[in-house]
Design an enzyme around this catalytic site. Structure first.
Site, PDB file in Angstrom:
ATOM      1  N   GLY A  23       0.838  -1.194   0.000  1.00 62.31           N
ATOM      2  CA  GLY A  23       0.000   0.000   0.000  1.00 62.31           C
ATOM      3  C   GLY A  23       0.872   1.243   0.000  1.00 62.31           C
ATOM      4  N   GLN A  39       2.836   9.857   2.138  1.00 60.90           N
ATOM      5  CA  GLN A  39       4.195   9.299   2.110  1.00 60.90           C
ATOM      6  C   GLN A  39       5.038   9.851   0.969  1.00 60.90           C
ATOM      7  OE1 GLN A  39       2.504   5.129   2.476  1.00 60.90           O
ATOM      8  NE2 GLN A  39       4.435   4.880   3.570  1.00 60.90           N
ATOM      9  N   CYS A  84       6.256  -0.574   7.255  1.00 65.32           N
ATOM     10  CA  CYS A  84       5.865   0.656   6.572  1.00 65.32           C
ATOM     11  C   CYS A  84       7.036   1.124   5.723  1.00 65.32           C
ATOM     12  CB  CYS A  84       5.493   1.727   7.597  1.00 65.32           C
ATOM     13  SG  CYS A  84       4.968   3.281   6.858  1.00 65.32           S
ATOM     14  N   LEU A  85       6.739   1.539   4.500  1.00 65.24           N
ATOM     15  CA  LEU A  85       7.798   2.040   3.614  1.00 65.24           C
ATOM     16  C   LEU A  85       8.426   3.311   4.189  1.00 65.24           C
ATOM     17  CD1 LEU A  85       6.016   1.453   0.180  1.00 65.24           C
ATOM     18  CD2 LEU A  85       7.893   0.101   1.178  1.00 65.24           C
ATOM     19  N   HIS A 101      -4.093   1.147   8.073  1.00 64.72           N
ATOM     20  CA  HIS A 101      -2.724   1.678   8.104  1.00 64.72           C
ATOM     21  C   HIS A 101      -2.607   2.883   7.158  1.00 64.72           C
ATOM     22  CE1 HIS A 101       1.840   0.914   7.975  1.00 64.72           C
ATOM     23  NE2 HIS A 101       1.650   1.706   6.932  1.00 64.72           N
ATOM     24  N   GLU A 102      -3.184   2.769   5.962  1.00 64.20           N
ATOM     25  CA  GLU A 102      -3.070   3.868   4.976  1.00 64.20           C
ATOM     26  C   GLU A 102      -3.896   5.081   5.393  1.00 64.20           C
ATOM     27  OE1 GLU A 102      -0.717   3.417   3.212  1.00 64.20           O
ATOM     28  OE2 GLU A 102      -0.617   1.231   3.045  1.00 64.20           O
ATOM     29  N   HIS A 142      -2.087   7.137   7.777  1.00 66.68           N
ATOM     30  CA  HIS A 142      -1.124   8.059   7.141  1.00 66.68           C
ATOM     31  C   HIS A 142      -1.814   9.373   6.756  1.00 66.68           C
ATOM     32  CE1 HIS A 142       2.626   5.864   6.737  1.00 66.68           C
ATOM     33  NE2 HIS A 142       2.060   4.833   6.133  1.00 66.68           N
TER      34      HIS A 142
HETATM   35  O1  GNR Z   1       4.207  -2.657   2.377  1.00 65.62           O
HETATM   36  C1  GNR Z   1       3.595  -2.551   3.444  1.00 65.62           C
HETATM   37  N1  GNR Z   1       3.364  -3.663   4.175  1.00 65.62           N
HETATM   38  C2  GNR Z   1       2.541  -3.696   5.274  1.00 65.62           C
HETATM   39  C3  GNR Z   1       2.586  -4.808   6.099  1.00 65.62           C
HETATM   40  C4  GNR Z   1       1.770  -4.895   7.188  1.00 65.62           C
HETATM   41  C5  GNR Z   1       0.893  -3.884   7.468  1.00 65.62           C
HETATM   42  C6  GNR Z   1       0.838  -2.757   6.677  1.00 65.62           C
HETATM   43  C7  GNR Z   1       1.644  -2.667   5.579  1.00 65.62           C
HETATM   44  S1  GNR Z   1       1.548  -1.271   4.564  1.00 65.62           S
HETATM   45  C8  GNR Z   1       3.174  -1.229   3.934  1.00 65.62           C
HETATM   46  C9  GNR Z   1       3.320  -0.141   2.886  1.00 65.62           C
HETATM   47  C10 GNR Z   1       3.121   1.197   3.544  1.00 65.62           C
HETATM   48  O2  GNR Z   1       3.938   1.735   4.236  1.00 65.62           O
HETATM   49  N2  GNR Z   1       1.968   1.758   3.389  1.00 65.62           N
HETATM   50  O3  GNR Z   1       1.691   2.912   4.007  1.00 65.62           O
HETATM   51 NI    NI Z   2       2.913   2.916   5.798  1.00 64.03          NI
END
Ligand code: GNR
Ligand code: NI
Length: 168
Positions: free
Chosen positions: A46, A51, A92-93, A134-135, A138
């Site tokens: 995601g 980001q 998270c990236l 999670h997104e 952000h």
């Molecule tokens: O790539 C991603 N893997 C992930 C793994 C577990 C829970 C959430 C994520 S999202 C993350 C990519 C990202 O940072 N999205 O904001």
């Molecule tokens: Ni993230």
């Protein structure tokens, strides 16, 4: 298309609250294409606009094994349909190299628009529910490290700042 630079914790720009998308135009669709390219290139499931330093309520994701199911959510909202929490090891990236368990409601109902402005709804559970929450965090300036203990968060911040000094 273009790869976009991804902001990393503790960059204060990750704390901005994104504003709603109002124009469903070619500029939006080009941003969506670049975000998808950036997400696939970084091997993420995601990516939120925050980001890549665009403070608009927009996210892309693809939780499929084959990486052939891109989804776009513009102005997403959700409600919890099952309060029961599930633990999932999140990464998270914007927090590269760290993975920690986070508890979130296990099923949600999401309403959003696609890149053309078409409204849709879906129910999500499992990893899809984790990723959407999670997104959307952000877009509200929140990161998964906010759910960890202050000690863990401080350690992660210290290690990442050291990395960032090395590569600056
Ligand atoms: O790539 C991603 N893997 C992930 C793994 C577990 C829970 C959430 C994520 S999202 C993350 C990519 C990202 O940072 N999205 O904001
Ligand atoms: Ni993230």
């Amino acid at each position: 298309m273009a790869l976009l630079p991804i902001l990393e914790f503790p960059d204060p720009r990750l704390r901005k609250v994104a504003s709603p998308v109002t124009h469903f135009d070619d500029r939006l669709r080009s941003l969506v294409a670049n975000m998808l390219e950036t997400m696939y290139h970084a091997e993420g499931i995601g990516l939120a606009a925050t980001q890549v330093n665009v403070h608009k309520r927009l996210l892309v994701l693809d939780v499929s094994q084959e990486k052939d199911s891109p989804h776009v959510f513009v102005n997403p909202e959700f409600e919890v349909i099952e309060e029961e929490l599930q633990d999932y090891q999140e990464g998270c990236l914007s927090v590269p190299g760290f993975f920690e368990d986070v508890s979130r409601p296990r099923a949600i109902r999401v309403s959003a628009r696609d890149q053309r402005g078409e409204a849709f709804e879906l129910e999500a559970r499992g990893v899809l529910a984790v990723c959407i929450q999670h997104e959307i965090d952000h877009l509200d300036g929140k990161l998964f490290v906010d759910y960890l203990s202050p000690l863990k968060r401080r350690r992660i911040r210290g290690k990442l700042q050291k990395e960032q000094r090395k590569s600056a």
